[in-house]
Scaffold this motif. Structure first.
Motif, PDB file in Angstrom:
ATOM      1  N   THR A  82     -39.070 -10.183   4.593  1.00  0.00           N
ATOM      2  CA  THR A  82     -39.690 -10.132   5.907  1.00  0.00           C
ATOM      3  C   THR A  82     -40.979  -9.405   6.106  1.00  0.00           C
ATOM      4  O   THR A  82     -41.987  -9.696   6.611  1.00  0.00           O
ATOM      5  CB  THR A  82     -38.745  -9.762   6.916  1.00  0.00           C
ATOM      6  OG1 THR A  82     -37.227 -10.597   6.567  1.00  0.00           O
ATOM      7  CG2 THR A  82     -39.167  -9.893   8.353  1.00  0.00           C
ATOM      8  N   ARG A  84     -42.982  -8.188   3.355  1.00  0.00           N
ATOM      9  CA  ARG A  84     -43.701  -8.209   2.271  1.00  0.00           C
ATOM     10  C   ARG A  84     -45.345  -8.479   2.496  1.00  0.00           C
ATOM     11  O   ARG A  84     -46.119  -8.038   1.681  1.00  0.00           O
ATOM     12  CB  ARG A  84     -43.207  -9.123   1.202  1.00  0.00           C
ATOM     13  CG  ARG A  84     -43.644  -9.056   0.011  1.00  0.00           C
ATOM     14  CD  ARG A  84     -42.952  -9.821  -1.005  1.00  0.00           C
ATOM     15  NE  ARG A  84     -41.746  -9.647  -1.263  1.00  0.00           N
ATOM     16  CZ  ARG A  84     -40.852 -10.438  -1.785  1.00  0.00           C
ATOM     17  NH1 ARG A  84     -40.819 -11.501  -2.014  1.00  0.00           N
ATOM     18  NH2 ARG A  84     -39.368  -9.965  -1.894  1.00  0.00           N
ATOM     19  N   ARG A  85     -45.615  -8.991   3.541  1.00  0.00           N
ATOM     20  CA  ARG A  85     -46.952  -9.323   3.989  1.00  0.00           C
ATOM     21  C   ARG A  85     -47.584  -8.354   4.407  1.00  0.00           C
ATOM     22  O   ARG A  85     -48.969  -8.224   4.564  1.00  0.00           O
ATOM     23  CB  ARG A  85     -46.989 -10.597   5.049  1.00  0.00           C
ATOM     24  CG  ARG A  85     -46.191 -10.071   6.300  1.00  0.00           C
ATOM     25  CD  ARG A  85     -46.491 -11.242   7.518  1.00  0.00           C
ATOM     26  NE  ARG A  85     -45.785 -11.075   8.613  1.00  0.00           N
ATOM     27  CZ  ARG A  85     -44.630 -11.190   8.923  1.00  0.00           C
ATOM     28  NH1 ARG A  85     -43.637 -11.577   7.802  1.00  0.00           N
ATOM     29  NH2 ARG A  85     -43.896 -10.834  10.245  1.00  0.00           N
ATOM     30  N   PHE A  86     -46.776  -7.003   4.670  1.00  0.00           N
ATOM     31  CA  PHE A  86     -47.574  -5.968   5.260  1.00  0.00           C
ATOM     32  C   PHE A  86     -47.918  -5.122   4.090  1.00  0.00           C
ATOM     33  O   PHE A  86     -48.617  -3.948   4.300  1.00  0.00           O
ATOM     34  CB  PHE A  86     -46.654  -5.203   6.055  1.00  0.00           C
ATOM     35  CG  PHE A  86     -46.512  -5.874   7.274  1.00  0.00           C
ATOM     36  CD1 PHE A  86     -47.490  -6.357   8.298  1.00  0.00           C
ATOM     37  CD2 PHE A  86     -45.102  -6.500   7.625  1.00  0.00           C
ATOM     38  CE1 PHE A  86     -47.162  -6.880   9.571  1.00  0.00           C
ATOM     39  CE2 PHE A  86     -44.735  -7.142   8.794  1.00  0.00           C
ATOM     40  CZ  PHE A  86     -45.885  -7.590   9.784  1.00  0.00           C
ATOM     41  N   SER A  87     -47.381  -5.397   2.882  1.00  0.00           N
ATOM     42  CA  SER A  87     -47.895  -4.528   1.915  1.00  0.00           C
ATOM     43  C   SER A  87     -49.085  -4.188   1.361  1.00  0.00           C
ATOM     44  O   SER A  87     -49.420  -2.915   1.152  1.00  0.00           O
ATOM     45  CB  SER A  87     -46.913  -4.956   0.596  1.00  0.00           C
ATOM     46  OG  SER A  87     -47.643  -6.226   0.223  1.00  0.00           O
TER      47      SER A  87
END
Length: 246
Positions: A82, A84-87
Motif C-alpha cells: 500500500t 511502496r509508492r512513497f518509498s
C-alpha cells in the motif's frame, strides 16, 4: 561460536574490546603521569571528564533511540504494497538529511529552535536516519517471497509473518544499518558542544581556542573510543540477532 560468526566477524567482536582497552588504558596512564599546566589540568580533571562523557553518552543514546523508533517502523511500512509508492520521495528526503554537513545542520536547527540538548538530538537523528531506513527496506525486500507465501498459506497473519519470518531474516542487514548509525551518532555528537549541549566535543573546542593540544587530542581519543565501543556493541547485537545458518 567462531564457526557460527565467521572468522572476520568473530575477530572484530573479540579484537575491538582489546583495542579499546589498550588505547584507553594507554591514555589513562598518560593522564596520570602527564606534566600538565593549570589550564590543561582543570580541563582534564576526572570529575569534568566524567560529566562530559555522560553528556556525550546521553545525546548519543537519545539520538540513537529516536532513529530506531522512527526509521525501522517507517522502513517496514514502506515495504508494504500500500505504501511502496512513497518509498522514493522518503528516501530522497532522508538522503538530503545525510548529505547536509552535520555541523551546518546542528547550527541551523539551533538558530531555528534552541541552543540545547534536544536540538542536538534532533539534528543527529536526522543525520543518522538514512542507514537504518535504507537497510530496513533492503533487508525486507531481500527476504525470499516463497517463505512469506508459505507462511501465509499456513494461516499466519500479515503481522505474524512480518515478526516471525521477515524481520528475523532481515535482521543482519537491519543491524548493519543500526551499527552504522550508532557510529555516526557517537562521532558527530562532538558537534553538540557548538550549541551548548555539552559532551566530549567541549574538550576539542577548548583545546582549539586555548591552543592546548593535550586537551584537544584527549577529546579526539575519547570520542574515537566511544565510537569504537558503539561499533562493537552493534556488531555483537548483529551477531546475536542473526538466525543460525545465515
Amino acid at each position: 561460536m567462531r564457526k557460527r560468526l565467521g572468522r572476520e566477524r568473530f575477530g572484530m567482536i573479540v579484537g575491538l574490546p582489546i583495542l579499546i582497552l589498550l588505547v584507553g588504558g594507554g591514555w589513562v596512564i598518560w593522564r596520570l603521569n602527564a606534566d600538565l599546566d593549570d589550564i590543561e589540568a582543570r580541563q582534564l580533571e576526572w570529575s569534568l571528564l566524567g560529566t562530559l562523557f555522560w553528556q556525550h553518552l546521553k545525546v548519543t543514546a537519545a539520538a540513537a533511540v529516536a532513529v530506531l523508533v522512527t526509521a525501522i517502523p517507517l522502513g517496514v511500512l514502506l515495504t508494504r504494497p500500500t505504501f511502496r509508492r512513497f518509498s522514493g520521495p522518503v528516501i530522497a528526503i532522508a538522503n538530503a538529511g545525510q548529505a547536509t554537513p552535520v555541523i551546518g545542520l546542528i547550527v541551523l536547527l539551533a538558530m531555528w529552535i534552541a541552543f540545547d540538548f534536544w536540538t542536538a538530538v534532533l539534528a543527529l537523528a536526522i543525520y543518522a536516519f538514512l542507514p537504518v531506513l535504507r537497510n530496513t527496506m533492503v533487508g525486507l525486500q531481500q527476504v525470499d517471497q516463497t517463505l512469506v507465501e508459505a507462511a501465509r498459506g499456513m494461516g499466519m497473519s500479515q503481522m505474524a509473518t512480518l515478526l516471525r519470518i521477515e524481520m528475523p531474516l532481515a535482521a543482519p542487514i537491519i543491524m548493519a544499518g543500526v551499527r552504522t548509525a550508532l557510529v555516526l551518532v557517537a562521532g558527530t555528537a562532538s558537534f553538540a558542544a557548538f550549541i551548548n549541549a555539552g559532551g566530549l566535543g567541549e574538550l576539542i573546542t577548548t583545546g582549539i581556542k586555548l591552543f592546548r593540544y593535550p586537551v584537544l587530542v584527549s577529546g579526539g581519543i575519547l570520542i574515537a573510543l566511544l565510537a569504537l565501543a558503539f561499533e562493537w556493541a552493534g556488531r555483537l547485537l548483529e551477531a546475536l540477532l542473526t538466525p543460525k545458518g545465515m
